[in-house]
Design a protein around this motif. Structure first.
Motif, PDB file in Angstrom:
ATOM      1  N   ASP A  91       0.640  -0.638  -0.391  1.00  0.00           N
ATOM      2  CA  ASP A  91      -0.160  -0.149   0.366  1.00  0.00           C
ATOM      3  C   ASP A  91       1.116   1.167  -0.272  1.00  0.00           C
ATOM      4  OD1 ASP A  91      -1.248   2.142   1.958  1.00  0.00           O
ATOM      5  OD2 ASP A  91      -3.194   0.582   1.303  1.00  0.00           O
ATOM      6  N   THR A  92       0.264   2.109  -0.823  1.00  0.00           N
ATOM      7  CA  THR A  92       1.517   3.199  -0.580  1.00  0.00           C
ATOM      8  C   THR A  92       1.237   4.415   0.634  1.00  0.00           C
ATOM      9  OG1 THR A  92      -0.439   4.350  -2.268  1.00  0.00           O
ATOM     10  CG2 THR A  92       1.084   3.744  -3.135  1.00  0.00           C
ATOM     11  N   TYR A  93       0.307   4.122   1.652  1.00  0.00           N
ATOM     12  CA  TYR A  93       0.154   4.808   2.598  1.00  0.00           C
ATOM     13  C   TYR A  93       0.565   4.171   3.645  1.00  0.00           C
ATOM     14  CZ  TYR A  93      -2.404   7.858  -0.957  1.00  0.00           C
ATOM     15  OH  TYR A  93      -2.825   8.876  -2.130  1.00  0.00           O
ATOM     16  N   ASP A  94       0.359   3.169   3.351  1.00  0.00           N
ATOM     17  CA  ASP A  94       0.559   2.175   4.550  1.00  0.00           C
ATOM     18  C   ASP A  94       1.285   0.497   4.252  1.00  0.00           C
ATOM     19  OD1 ASP A  94       1.164   0.239   6.898  1.00  0.00           O
ATOM     20  OD2 ASP A  94      -1.537   0.351   6.973  1.00  0.00           O
ATOM     21  N   GLN A  95       2.940   1.012   4.806  1.00  0.00           N
ATOM     22  CA  GLN A  95       3.522  -0.106   3.637  1.00  0.00           C
ATOM     23  C   GLN A  95       3.212  -1.561   4.542  1.00  0.00           C
ATOM     24  OE1 GLN A  95       5.851  -0.606   1.204  1.00  0.00           O
ATOM     25  NE2 GLN A  95       4.690   1.964   0.801  1.00  0.00           N
ATOM     26  N   ARG A  96       2.573  -1.463   5.643  1.00  0.00           N
ATOM     27  CA  ARG A  96       2.835  -3.282   6.517  1.00  0.00           C
ATOM     28  C   ARG A  96       0.724  -3.282   4.993  1.00  0.00           C
ATOM     29  NH1 ARG A  96       0.908  -0.252  12.004  1.00  0.00           N
ATOM     30  NH2 ARG A  96      -0.042   0.773  10.558  1.00  0.00           N
ATOM     31  N   GLN A  97       0.462  -2.784   4.640  1.00  0.00           N
ATOM     32  CA  GLN A  97      -0.346  -3.597   4.385  1.00  0.00           C
ATOM     33  C   GLN A  97      -0.195  -3.531   2.952  1.00  0.00           C
ATOM     34  OE1 GLN A  97      -3.676  -4.266   4.655  1.00  0.00           O
ATOM     35  NE2 GLN A  97      -4.590  -3.203   6.206  1.00  0.00           N
ATOM     36  N   ILE A  98      -0.733  -5.237   2.703  1.00  0.00           N
ATOM     37  CA  ILE A  98      -0.187  -5.765   0.922  1.00  0.00           C
ATOM     38  C   ILE A  98      -1.372  -5.455   0.147  1.00  0.00           C
ATOM     39  CG2 ILE A  98       0.018  -7.226  -0.336  1.00  0.00           C
ATOM     40  CD1 ILE A  98       2.142  -8.262   1.904  1.00  0.00           C
ATOM     41  N   ARG A  99      -1.595  -4.566  -1.151  1.00  0.00           N
ATOM     42  CA  ARG A  99      -3.047  -4.297  -1.487  1.00  0.00           C
ATOM     43  C   ARG A  99      -2.959  -5.812  -2.867  1.00  0.00           C
ATOM     44  NH1 ARG A  99      -6.982  -2.398   0.768  1.00  0.00           N
ATOM     45  NH2 ARG A  99      -5.544  -0.675   2.019  1.00  0.00           N
ATOM     46  N   VAL A 100      -3.852  -6.381  -3.195  1.00  0.00           N
ATOM     47  CA  VAL A 100      -3.999  -7.398  -3.939  1.00  0.00           C
ATOM     48  C   VAL A 100      -5.050  -6.403  -5.128  1.00  0.00           C
ATOM     49  CG1 VAL A 100      -4.987  -9.742  -4.579  1.00  0.00           C
ATOM     50  CG2 VAL A 100      -4.467  -9.089  -2.533  1.00  0.00           C
ATOM     51  N   TYR A 101      -4.067  -6.760  -6.550  1.00  0.00           N
ATOM     52  CA  TYR A 101      -5.474  -6.608  -7.823  1.00  0.00           C
ATOM     53  C   TYR A 101      -5.088  -7.538  -9.089  1.00  0.00           C
ATOM     54  CZ  TYR A 101      -3.633  -2.025  -5.804  1.00  0.00           C
ATOM     55  OH  TYR A 101      -3.564  -0.916  -5.351  1.00  0.00           O
ATOM     56  N   LEU A 102      -5.835  -7.385 -10.242  1.00  0.00           N
ATOM     57  CA  LEU A 102      -5.869  -8.739 -11.017  1.00  0.00           C
ATOM     58  C   LEU A 102      -4.784  -7.878 -11.739  1.00  0.00           C
ATOM     59  CD1 LEU A 102      -9.804  -8.811 -11.208  1.00  0.00           C
ATOM     60  CD2 LEU A 102      -8.161 -10.436 -10.486  1.00  0.00           C
ATOM     61  N   THR A 103      -4.480  -8.192 -12.776  1.00  0.00           N
ATOM     62  CA  THR A 103      -3.674  -8.759 -13.515  1.00  0.00           C
ATOM     63  C   THR A 103      -4.563  -8.303 -14.673  1.00  0.00           C
ATOM     64  OG1 THR A 103      -3.055 -10.424 -14.325  1.00  0.00           O
ATOM     65  CG2 THR A 103      -1.327  -9.148 -12.940  1.00  0.00           C
ATOM     66  N   GLU A 104      -3.862  -7.983 -16.397  1.00  0.00           N
ATOM     67  CA  GLU A 104      -4.791  -8.104 -17.051  1.00  0.00           C
ATOM     68  C   GLU A 104      -5.323  -9.886 -17.655  1.00  0.00           C
ATOM     69  OE1 GLU A 104      -3.474  -7.508 -22.090  1.00  0.00           O
ATOM     70  OE2 GLU A 104      -3.334  -5.952 -20.345  1.00  0.00           O
ATOM     71  N   GLN A 105      -4.183 -10.516 -17.887  1.00  0.00           N
ATOM     72  CA  GLN A 105      -4.247 -12.029 -17.764  1.00  0.00           C
ATOM     73  C   GLN A 105      -5.844 -12.851 -16.908  1.00  0.00           C
ATOM     74  OE1 GLN A 105      -1.133 -14.261 -16.846  1.00  0.00           O
ATOM     75  NE2 GLN A 105      -2.240 -16.402 -17.502  1.00  0.00           N
TER      76      GLN A 105
END
Length: 151
Positions: A91-105
């Motif tokens: 996460d750009t604001y909280d480095q302890r948080q990990i965000r999950v994103y879909l890739t194009e695939q």
């Protein structure tokens, strides 16, 4: 077996049993028609669905949204990430948080999942009116809410 079971008076079957049977039949049908290993896995389908609605949420948010165990989500995410369907970023604001994103695939796989679900839904609701379909959705959503709310 199911057909014979349902020949009896449907009102004698507890509704929650029918919901469970529906889920099992759905899982079987998905496995039969899907040629993608990830769509055959319930956790992967739930993750794709969740990220399709709210891309970039945390792993903990995925656990809460899917009602699956953290370890199940962790393993499924690792496989999805390894195959290039999702990416995990700090996460750009909280480095302890990990965000999950879909890739194009991952977005492509999610579209396949949506088509599969849409086809299954059309088949499941064949012979019912739109009102009956909406009523069923309302009843099921209410049941889920009742079973998941804190007491």
């Amino acid at each position: 077996m199911i057909d014979r079971f349902l020949e009896f008076d449907d009102t004698s079957i507890p509704t929650i049993t029918l919901v469970n049977m529906l889920a099992k039949i759905f899982e079987e049908r998905v496995s039969e028609i899907s040629n993608n290993d990830f769509l055959n896995q319930k956790a992967s389908r739930f993750i794709l669905f969740t990220l399709g609605i709210n891309d970039g949420i945390s792993q903990n948010d995925i656990v809460r949204a899917t009602h699956l165990k953290g370890s199940t989500i962790s393993v499924a995410l690792a496989r999805l990430e390894k195959e290039g369907y999702v990416k995990r970023l700090n996460d750009t604001y909280d480095q302890r948080q990990i965000r999950v994103y879909l890739t194009e695939q991952g977005e492509k796989l999610n579209r396949e999942r949506n088509e599969l679900i849409s086809d299954m839904q059309k088949k499941a609701f064949k012979g019912l009116t739109i009102k009956e379909e909406k009523n069923a959705a309302f009843v099921l959503a209410t049941m889920i809410k009742n079973l998941t709310e804190e007491e």
